[in-house]
Design an enzyme around this catalytic site. Structure first.
Site, short mmCIF file in Angstrom:
data_model
loop_
_atom_site.label_atom_id
_atom_site.label_comp_id
_atom_site.label_asym_id
_atom_site.label_seq_id
_atom_site.Cartn_x
_atom_site.Cartn_y
_atom_site.Cartn_z
N SER A 63 0.81 -1.22 0.00
CA SER A 63 0.00 0.00 0.00
C SER A 63 0.84 1.26 0.00
O SER A 63 1.99 1.28 0.44
CB SER A 63 -0.91 0.03 1.23
N1 SAH Z 1 0.43 -5.88 4.01
C1 SAH Z 1 1.05 -6.11 2.73
C2 SAH Z 1 0.07 -5.85 1.59
C3 SAH Z 1 0.00 -7.02 0.72
S1 SAH Z 1 -1.27 -7.04 -0.51
C4 SAH Z 1 2.34 -5.32 2.58
O1 SAH Z 1 2.66 -4.52 3.46
O2 SAH Z 1 3.05 -5.55 1.61
C5 SAH Z 1 -2.42 -8.15 0.22
C6 SAH Z 1 -1.93 -9.53 0.52
O3 SAH Z 1 -3.03 -10.27 1.04
C7 SAH Z 1 -1.44 -10.32 -0.69
O4 SAH Z 1 -0.13 -10.71 -0.45
C8 SAH Z 1 -2.39 -11.50 -0.78
O5 SAH Z 1 -1.77 -12.69 -1.21
C9 SAH Z 1 -2.86 -11.62 0.67
N2 SAH Z 1 -4.10 -12.34 0.87
C10 SAH Z 1 -5.25 -12.30 0.15
N3 SAH Z 1 -6.18 -13.12 0.70
C11 SAH Z 1 -5.60 -13.69 1.80
C12 SAH Z 1 -6.03 -14.64 2.79
N4 SAH Z 1 -7.25 -15.16 2.80
N5 SAH Z 1 -5.15 -14.98 3.75
C13 SAH Z 1 -3.91 -14.48 3.79
N6 SAH Z 1 -3.44 -13.59 2.89
C14 SAH Z 1 -4.27 -13.20 1.90
#
Ligand code: SAH
Length: 215
Positions: A63
């Site tokens: 983000s």
């Molecule tokens: N907090 C992260 C943002 C990553 S984007 C950062 O700082 O980089 C969102 C992430 O959520 C992705 O990596 C995606 O694979 C994960 N995601 C989506 N659905 C999920 C689920 N049910 N359980 C765990 N991770 C999930």
């Protein structure tokens, strides 16, 4: 880039965060400290402190700094909390949280992303982060209850297991809406009830799982 990453990071904190109303000094300090450029590919390090999200592989994104700061600030951390993050991704958000609470539990469903994040946590000696490969819409029962929960992917509703794993007076921030656009919801657990407040509109990648979207 001629300026050092530290200088650019301080500028990010001042111009993108403080100037737009982020006022929690601990959050500002954590974001001035965590080296965001290490959480993206080498080729993208030069734009790691820009005012935008960044791709991290597997069609996922890290983000925009302001969104990380605003969501973190909403959790009102003082240092003693147990925090659950769903969606480890690059690991950046977990790293910021780890400077602000006692222990971070973070769940990711994509193995390659989790492996990358773990490497950086080790490299930075962020030892108060515990991570796990799983469907985070189920939470992480073993360590519940959590004082705060942050979901960094957008789903159609607030997953029930996450509400159940929230401590009394616990806070959760989660984007809820459709696949393209969501509203950031602030959920507080009070007794058997939850109070829900809607914050700003946001765009997150999809939360995929039993209590999220189907694939
Ligand atoms: N907090 C992260 C943002 C990553 S984007 C950062 O700082 O980089 C969102 C992430 O959520 C992705 O990596 C995606 O694979 C994960 N995601 C989506 N659905 C999920 C689920 N049910 N359980 C765990 N991770 C999930």
């Amino acid at each position: 880039m001629s300026d050092s990453f530290e200088t650019v990071r301080e500028r990010m904190v001042r111009d993108q965060l403080q100037a737009r109303g982020v006022s929690d000094q601990r959050v500002l300090q954590a974001m001035a400290e965590v080296p965001r450029h290490l959480f993206v590919d080498d080729a993208m390090q030069a734009c790691a402190y820009g005012d935008h999200p960044l791709p991290i592989g597997g069609d996922q994104t890290i983000s925009q700094p302001l969104v990380v700061a605003a969501m973190t600030e909403a959790l009102q951390l003082t240092g003693s909390e147990k925090v659950l993050e769903i969606g480890t991704g690059s690991g950046y958000q977990a790293a910021v949280l780890s400077r602000l609470c006692e222990k971070v539990y973070t769940v990711e469903r994509i193995n390659s992303l989790l492996a990358g994040a773990r490497k950086i946590f080790d490299r930075l000696h962020y030892y108060n982060i515990l991570s796990r490969l799983d469907d985070g819409t189920l939470g992480w029962q073993e360590h519940a209850p959590y004082d705060a929960i942050i979901v960094t992917a957008g789903g159609p509703e607030v997953p029930k297991p996450l509400v159940e794993q929230l401590a009394e007076n616990g806070r959760m921030v989660i984007p809820v809406g459709d696949r393209d656009v969501q509203e950031l919801q602030y959920v507080k657990k009070v007794g058997d009830d939850v109070e829900i407040e809607t914050l700003e509109s946001v765009r997150f990648v999809s939360l995929i799982g039993a209590h999220g979207w189907n694939g």
